[in-house]
Write a protein that holds these residues in place. Structure first.
Motif, short mmCIF file in Angstrom:
data_model
loop_
_atom_site.label_atom_id
_atom_site.label_comp_id
_atom_site.label_asym_id
_atom_site.label_seq_id
_atom_site.Cartn_x
_atom_site.Cartn_y
_atom_site.Cartn_z
N GLN A 30 0.85 -1.19 0.00
CA GLN A 30 0.00 0.00 0.00
C GLN A 30 0.89 1.23 0.00
N ASN A 31 0.28 2.36 -0.25
CA ASN A 31 1.01 3.62 -0.18
C ASN A 31 1.56 3.82 1.23
N GLY A 32 2.82 4.23 1.31
CA GLY A 32 3.38 4.50 2.63
C GLY A 32 3.53 3.25 3.48
N LEU A 34 5.97 1.39 4.43
CA LEU A 34 7.09 1.16 5.34
C LEU A 34 6.71 1.37 6.81
N TYR B 230 -7.27 9.81 5.48
CA TYR B 230 -6.45 9.11 6.47
C TYR B 230 -6.63 9.77 7.84
N GLU B 271 -8.79 5.45 6.01
CA GLU B 271 -7.87 4.47 6.61
C GLU B 271 -7.22 5.09 7.84
N ARG B 273 -3.87 5.41 10.06
CA ARG B 273 -2.43 5.18 10.09
C ARG B 273 -1.90 5.54 11.47
N SER B 290 5.17 11.31 7.44
CA SER B 290 5.06 10.06 8.19
C SER B 290 4.04 9.12 7.54
N ILE B 291 2.92 9.65 7.09
CA ILE B 291 1.94 8.80 6.39
C ILE B 291 2.58 8.21 5.13
N GLU B 292 3.44 9.00 4.49
CA GLU B 292 4.10 8.49 3.29
C GLU B 292 5.11 7.41 3.62
N GLY B 293 5.37 7.21 4.91
CA GLY B 293 6.28 6.14 5.31
C GLY B 293 7.70 6.62 5.53
N ALA B 294 7.89 7.93 5.68
CA ALA B 294 9.24 8.46 5.83
C ALA B 294 9.48 8.98 7.25
N TRP B 311 1.75 12.78 -1.05
CA TRP B 311 2.26 12.36 -2.37
C TRP B 311 2.18 13.49 -3.39
#
Ligand SMILES: Cc1cc2nc3c(=O)[nH]c(=O)nc-3n(C[C@H](O)[C@H](O)[C@H](O)COP(=O)(O)O)c2cc1C
Ligand code: SF4
Ligand code: SF4
Ligand code: SF4
Ligand code: FES
Lengths: 170, 594
Positions: A30-32, A34, B230, B271, B273, B290-294, B311
């Motif tokens: 999914q997006n993000g 990690l 989100y 969703e 997160r 942070s939502i982008e996973g960074a 994004w």
């Protein structure tokens, strides 16, 4: 959690390896992804070692440095196993004003370890955290997932004996 | 297996055992045997029933659920006879019905108006039908059925709703910008990071009334044209996360989220997160990263999220409470909403009262209520008969205000002008025994710990501020420290990238402004007027008051107290780490601070 397999990286332990693989396939897509994967690994495995970080990087197709950067950024992610039980002292404002530092002094005395450390028997890890959102009951001590509010230094021994008793009962 | 008609549970808490629970249990078994009840009444151990300190030794009798407290071997007999033979409860040994009110959210006081908190505790947050029964999702139905996105935005603009996350930016304007951004897709984000220590309003709403937030987000999504949302929730709130997930599932089942909501053709899904313990992630650009996973590092604005957010796409981000206001405004109308509040801030605000007050917990008042009304009328004033010293609002980026500001009507402008900020609603009230230099040091420890380190003024500057404050608290401050603190604060404010750095000096500036005498006492007289800073105080036991009860000696973490039972105890000031535990545990006021 027994003590011997802890020496091995969770990746070398077939059961744990399965947990890790399942987590990555469940959330990796999914997006993000990690953050989501790391959050679940932390919860399911208890910590995220360097080899696990490399493994996640490979599986998700992101640079290892990025995974490492994310793991080191967030205080919830740990790279080493913690004790079987985690006793966390809230040192948020309400708890600080409510006497959290006295509780920490007491814990240091009883367990002979500092916050951030684990007792030699691997039973209890002491940690501090910032506000668990139960401020009206300050000072708050979180034992595993349970909040204990209005803890006085004189009652703190009981929090620890409760843990030891629950261990003895197992 | 024998069939028992009753079961007696005996608390085996160590404190109960200390107070004779084993003898009570033995006596209980004997009494039951004497009355030939051993076959009918079963006696079992249980780890704990009531509060061992005040109620132990205690027992709980089932099936009646009678809780007998403060038992002795002498009282057990009569209780057994009355209860099991006569079938009556011996009232004098029974615990009063426990006060089951939620300590975090009590019954509203006179000056309160509950809008955001109104359903909490009254509806089952895990049952969507409860929410629907109190007119939930009516606003969404109205929006999708009768209103254009522009009309929704105009309504929110007219309501003068302002962001509850701290800055108070007009929500309608934010939505308008996101709507006007040409790029697609667009995202709707809810900030549930609530990192301000001392605040838990958002948690309570998410745990107690999650659909109000989901409904507000969905209305907003329709207004700005977003199809995915989100909720970013801090990891410290696992119950909020699971409640939200249940609510989202149920909303999907009812066709209130997902494709073609209520047959309108509008698609929107949400969703959750989770964060991972970084305060700075409450800042909107860090949160999006942070939502982008960074790593959750803030970035320069502009571009604002409304044009380039998640994004790189247009994103609207609002606080939990901001969204929760939206369905109420639409459903009950502008006239009702704008009748509450002050000139520039309409509606209500929730606060988490904490600190040295009689009543702590969540409250909700219309904007414009004074600090004094909140502290005295709602919070019940300072507890233990002590005097008020300061109220802290706005969290680690906020400030401390003294007595003379208590008649200020609370809103964004007045608090800002007084040198504090509104913030998200944490309000910590401190009594005369609080050292304001220590409080400044405490907040600086927090911000320097939570600084993401991306920019030098914030990373290095907060560390230097902390070092100076630590020095002053340790009695090693010098007169030059005061101008130095001022200069550092200015530099940090000017050159920091995000709100964390820009706000970090606020606790120092506000305490220097209002409590300079305390800084001076530390620096010039090496004295902590509130008797808090450990390097500047010593503990002593007054021989006249000490009964030699040994409680202090048993509780001292470093064994600095010696003395025989019934003899005056003494503190070894070399060993003493000045933690104050002895003073807290002594029942005879024998421990004093010098
Ligand atoms: C360091 C820092 C921490 C913040 N923490 C939060 C937070 O925990 N919750 C929140 O809603 N806003 C927080 N904010 C404000 C957000 O950046 C943003 O302004 C807000 O989410 C916008 O929503 P609103 O317009 O509904 O208030 C924080 C800002 C900064 C600079
Ligand atoms: S001001 Fe502080 S928290 Fe904000 S980006 Fe700079 S270093 Fe990070
Ligand atoms: S607790 Fe108080 S009364 Fe008891 S020994 Fe200590 S100083 Fe004396
Ligand atoms: S202040 Fe703390 S360390 Fe000092 S004597 Fe009292 S309990 Fe012991
Ligand atoms: S400050 Fe400790 S729970 Fe909030």
């Amino acid at each position: 959690m027994t003590s011997t397999p802890m020496q091995l990286d969770p990746l070398e332990n077939p059961k744990m390896r399965e947990v890790i693989d399942n987590t990555i396939s469940e959330f990796g897509d999914q997006n993000g992804a990690l953050m989501v994967v790391l959050n679940h690994l932390q919860e399911r495995v208890g910590f995220i070692t360097k080899p696990m970080q490399a493994y996640v990087a490979e599986k998700l197709g992101v640079p290892v440095s990025k995974v490492h950067g994310v793991v080191s950024f967030y205080s919830f992610f740990t790279t080493e196993p913690r004790g079987k039980h985690v006793v966390k002292f809230c040192i948020g404002t309400a708890c600080y004003v409510g006497g959290a530092s006295q509780l920490i002094d007491k814990a240091k005395q009883v367990l002979a370890i500092e916050p951030g450390q684990t007792t030699p028997d691997g039973l209890i890890t002491l940690e501090v955290c910032r506000c668990v959102g139960a401020c009206s009951q300050a000072p708050v001590v979180v034992v595993d997932e349970a909040n204990h509010g209005r803890v006085k230094p004189s009652q703190f021994g009981k929090v620890l004996t409760d843990i030891q008793k629950s261990e003895a009962a197992v | 297996m024998a069939y028992y008609r009753s079961t007696v549970l005996v608390s085996m808490d160590p404190a109960c055992i200390d107070k004779g629970a084993l003898a009570v249990k033995e006596q209980l078994i004997n009494e039951l045997a004497n009355l030939n009840l051993s076959e009918e009444v079963q006696v079992m151990d249980i780890p704990r029933i009531g509060d061992p300190e005040t109620e132990g030794p205690d027992i709980l009798v089932y099936p009646e659920g009678s809780h007998y407290i403060q038992l002795t071997t002498a009282t057990v007999g009569p209780i057994v006879i009355e209860h099991f033979i006569k079938g009556r409860e011996l009232q004098q040994y029974k615990a009063q019905m426990r006060d089951v009110t939620d300590e975090e959210l009590r019954e509203p006081k006179d000056k309160e108006i509950r809008v955001i908190l109104e359903n909490i505790g009254k509806i089952d947050p895990r049952n969507i039908e409860d929410y629907i029964a109190v007119d939930g999702y009516q606003a969404l139905a109205k929006v999708l059925g009768e209103m254009s996105p522009e009309e929704v935005i105009q309504t929110i603009l007219d309501s003068k709703l302002r962001g509850r996350g701290g800055a108070g930016f007009p929500t309608g304007l934010k939505w308008k910008f996101a709507r006007q951004s040409p790029d697609t897709p667009k995202y709707m984000v809810c900030n549930a990071d609530e990192g301000d220590p001392g605040a838990f309003m958002n948690r309570k709403v998410l745990e107690g009334d999650p659909h109000s937030v989901l409904e507000g987000m969905t209305i907003g999504a329709y207004a700005v044209g977003a199809n995915q949302g989100y909720v970013y929730c801090r990891a410290e709130y696992p119950i909020a996360v699971s409640t939200l997930n249940t609510a989202i599932e149920q909303a999907r089942e009812y066709g209130l989220l997902g494709k073609d909501i209520l047959g309108s053709g509008f698609d929107f899904d949400i969703e959750v997160r989770m964060g991972a313990g970084a305060f700075v992630c409450g800042e909107e650009t860090a949160l999006l990263a942070s939502i982008e996973g960074a790593r959750g590092e803030p970035r320069v604005r502009p571009p604002f999220p409304a044009s380039k957010g998640l994004w790189g796409k247009p994103t609207n981000i609002n606080n939990v409470e901001t969204y929760a206001n939206v369905p109420k405004i639409i459903h009950r109308g502008l006239e009702w909403y704008t009748s509450m509040g002050s000139e520039k801030s309409k509606g209500t605000k929730t606060f988490a009262l904490a600190g040295d007050l009689v009543h702590t917990g969540l409250i909700e008042v219309p904007f414009g209520t004074t600090l004094r009304e909140i502290i005295n009328d709602i919070g019940g004033g300072i507890k233990d008969g002590k005097a008020f010293k300061a109220v802290q609002t706005g969290g680690p980026m906020g400030g401390c205000l003294p007595e003379e500001f208590l008649d200020l009507p609370v809103d964004y402008e007045t608090l800002g002008a007084a040198g504090s900020i509104m913030g998200s609603g944490g309000m910590i009230v401190m009594d005369e025994e609080t050292c304001m230099v220590d409080i400044a040091r405490f907040f600086m420890e927090f911000t320097q710990d939570e600084s993401c380190g991306k920019c030098v003024p914030c990373r290095v500057g907060t560390r230097r501020l902390l070092e100076i404050l630590e020095r002053i608290c340790a009695g090693k401050g010098v007169p030059e420290d005061i101008p130095l603190l001022r200069q550092l604060c200015d530099e940090i404010i000017q050159d920091s990238l995000c709100g964390l750095g820009q706000g970090a000096p606020n606790p120092v500036i506000s305490t220097m402004k209002h409590f300079m005498d305390e800084y001076e006492a530390h620096i010039y007289e090496k004295r902590c007027p509130a008797k808090v800073c450990r390097s500047l105080i010593t503990f002593e036991i007054l021989a006249d008051n000490c009964t030699g009860c040994t409680v202090c000696a048993r509780n001292c973490p470093v064994n600095a107290i010696s003395g025989e039972r019934k003899q005056t105890h003494v503190i070894d000031t070399e060993l003493c780490i000045r933690c104050g535990i002895c003073k807290q545990v002594c029942n005879f006021d024998a421990v004093v601070i010098n």
